[in-house]
Design a protein around this motif. Structure first.
Motif, PDB file in Angstrom:
ATOM      1  N   SER A 161     -14.379   3.153  -4.600  1.00 48.58           N
ATOM      2  CA  SER A 161     -15.713   2.515  -5.094  1.00 48.58           C
ATOM      3  C   SER A 161     -15.628   0.972  -4.426  1.00 48.58           C
ATOM      4  N   ALA A 162     -16.815   0.474  -3.645  1.00 44.69           N
ATOM      5  CA  ALA A 162     -16.794  -0.951  -3.520  1.00 44.69           C
ATOM      6  C   ALA A 162     -16.515  -1.680  -4.654  1.00 44.69           C
ATOM      7  N   PRO A 163     -16.005  -3.069  -4.340  1.00 49.40           N
ATOM      8  CA  PRO A 163     -15.574  -3.800  -5.483  1.00 49.40           C
ATOM      9  C   PRO A 163     -16.930  -4.180  -6.152  1.00 49.40           C
ATOM     10  N   LEU A 164     -16.530  -4.621  -7.678  1.00 53.26           N
ATOM     11  CA  LEU A 164     -17.413  -5.214  -8.313  1.00 53.26           C
ATOM     12  C   LEU A 164     -18.289  -6.545  -7.663  1.00 53.26           C
ATOM     13  N   HIS A 165     -19.638  -6.744  -7.741  1.00 51.59           N
ATOM     14  CA  HIS A 165     -20.132  -7.923  -7.212  1.00 51.59           C
ATOM     15  C   HIS A 165     -20.555  -7.761  -5.752  1.00 51.59           C
ATOM     16  N   ASN A 166     -19.785  -6.476  -5.129  1.00 54.04           N
ATOM     17  CA  ASN A 166     -20.323  -6.450  -3.660  1.00 54.04           C
ATOM     18  C   ASN A 166     -21.718  -5.952  -3.399  1.00 54.04           C
ATOM     19  N   PRO A 167     -22.249  -6.204  -2.376  1.00 54.68           N
ATOM     20  CA  PRO A 167     -23.487  -5.681  -2.050  1.00 54.68           C
ATOM     21  C   PRO A 167     -23.742  -4.359  -1.794  1.00 54.68           C
ATOM     22  N   ARG A 168     -22.609  -3.675  -1.560  1.00 46.56           N
ATOM     23  CA  ARG A 168     -22.579  -2.109  -1.239  1.00 46.56           C
ATOM     24  C   ARG A 168     -22.101  -1.269  -2.506  1.00 46.56           C
ATOM     25  N   TYR A 169     -21.902  -2.032  -3.621  1.00 43.13           N
ATOM     26  CA  TYR A 169     -21.452  -1.208  -4.869  1.00 43.13           C
ATOM     27  C   TYR A 169     -22.673  -0.468  -5.278  1.00 43.13           C
ATOM     28  N   ASP A 170     -21.968   0.691  -5.956  1.00 42.28           N
ATOM     29  CA  ASP A 170     -22.739   1.544  -6.568  1.00 42.28           C
ATOM     30  C   ASP A 170     -22.259   2.216  -7.721  1.00 42.28           C
ATOM     31  N   PHE A 171     -22.663   2.322  -9.152  1.00 44.19           N
ATOM     32  CA  PHE A 171     -22.039   3.204  -9.881  1.00 44.19           C
ATOM     33  C   PHE A 171     -21.771   4.295  -9.946  1.00 44.19           C
TER      34      PHE A 171
END
Length: 388
Positions: free
Chosen positions: A353-363
């Motif tokens: 996953s993208a890191p938390l608080h990253n603009p490319r994050y998604d659950f």
């Protein structure tokens, strides 16, 4: 434990993506809380609104006696989303970059399952909390009487965690997340022409000395067995190329796991700032603010959480005594007011996953049914099962 129905699983995905597309910032989760309250009411769950401004508490009872509280956070972050999928944020500059959309959907899913299959004796309070991201919505709900109005034996929280594989959990007996304190130091020197620094007192030089000296606190004033992070994050001063300003302001953050260490670090920062400024003929005023306390699990409730997670994913997939995070979480205020435990649920699928608080994050939607099943397992573990 009865398996989650396809209806519940499908609903969680719809809720989660709807929430992701419509993110709202701290204490402004009006649409979010409307959706949650509407869905809880449709399940036949008693709905209470208004704690912490936009907070929602759903209550489901099958009998008098013991009670348990389950908490999910609702707010988004002031981050511009860089994803391009269909459920991307429709509010430019705001996104669910920490998974609170998924947390709310999982708790709604557990509520739906438990309302449909009320195989427990007692009461469940479903807490949907606003303003987790630095604004202290958990503190607001507690101060406004959360546990007086909704008394319970224990409160439990859960957060998705990139870096852990989907289908796993991690938890500690004790600290899970660090305290969050902030500080501001105003250094008052004497302004002068930049070409003639000897005629003034250079506040920037003093700030530079303070910055380096602060790093000696964790490395030289605390034991190697104790943990603290001190980070300078802002420096403000000056308006011209050729002027050494009168005053410079520096700001930063402190993270640690113990109130005792908080006290010692605050005092050390105060002494270093004062004496460094005095050594240069200046003054330094420190404003130190206690923010979120450390998130510390109680032992008995941690054991309950471990057993509940193992029922869902098996013993081998529940990591115990994991490394705590230096990040912070305002669920800590609920754990100060009540017994309970906070657990991480794995977020990584086939790709990290993208890191938390990253603009490319998604659950990761594949974890929705796992998280909801954990909540159900926890309720049945604490309040007992009436029909297996």
């Amino acid at each position: 434990m009865k398996p989650m129905s396809s209806e519940t699983v499908d609903a969680m995905r719809v809720w989660r993506r709807d929430l992701h597309a419509h993110p709202e910032l701290a204490f402004n989760e009006f649409r979010t809380s409307d959706l949650i309250a509407r869905e809880l009411a449709a399940m036949g769950i008693t709905v209470h609104r208004g704690l912490g401004k936009t907070g929602v508490v759903g209550t489901l009872s099958t009998a008098q006696g013991r009670a348990i509280a389950l908490r999910a956070d609702m707010d988004a972050l002031p981050v511009k989303e860089l994803n391009s999928f269909d459920h991307c944020s429709r509010h430019v500059g705001t996104m669910h970059a920490c998974g609170h959309d998924g947390h709310s959907a999982m708790l709604l899913g557990a509520a739906h399952h438990l309302a449909t299959n009320p195989n427990f004796h007692g009461t469940v309070h479903f807490i949907f909390q606003p303003a987790e991201e630095s604004e202290g919505g958990g503190r607001a709900m507690v101060e406004e009487g959360l546990f007086e109005r909704f008394p319970c034996d224990a409160v439990y929280g859960m957060h998705n965690w990139p870096g852990l594989p989907a289908g796993t959990f991690a938890i500690n007996h004790g600290p899970m997340m660090a305290a969050l304190d902030t500080f501001e130091v105003t250094v008052q020197g004497r302004g002068t022409h930049a070409a003639m620094p000897e005629r003034g007192i250079d506040s920037f030089t003093i700030v530079a000395h303070i910055t380096l000296a602060l790093q000696s606190i964790p490395s030289r004033m605390l034991s190697a067995m104790e943990s603290a992070v001190i980070s300078l994050t802002q420096i403000h001063g000056g308006d011209a190329w050729n002027v050494i300003p009168d005053q410079v302001v520096m700001r930063g953050t402190v993270r640690c796991f113990s109130p005792n260490i908080q006290d010692r670090v605050e005092e050390a920062i105060r002494v270093i700032c004062r004496l460094t400024a005095e050594a240069h003929g200046a003054t330094a005023i420190l404003t130190y603010t206690r923010g979120y306390p450390p998130t510390i699990n109680t032992v008995g409730e941690t054991d309950v959480a471990i057993a509940a997670a193992r029922r869902v994913v098996g013993d081998a997939n529940v990591q115990i005594d994991c490394k705590p995070s230096m990040a912070s979480e305002d669920f800590a205020f609920m754990l100060q007011a009540n017994r309970g435990a906070y657990i991480w649920i794995g977020a990584d699928g086939a790709q990290p996953s993208a890191p938390l608080h990253n603009p490319r994050y998604d659950f990761n939607d594949d974890t929705l049914s796992i998280g909801a099943a954990y909540w159900v397992s926890l309720v049945e573990s604490v309040l007992g099962v009436t029909d297996v």
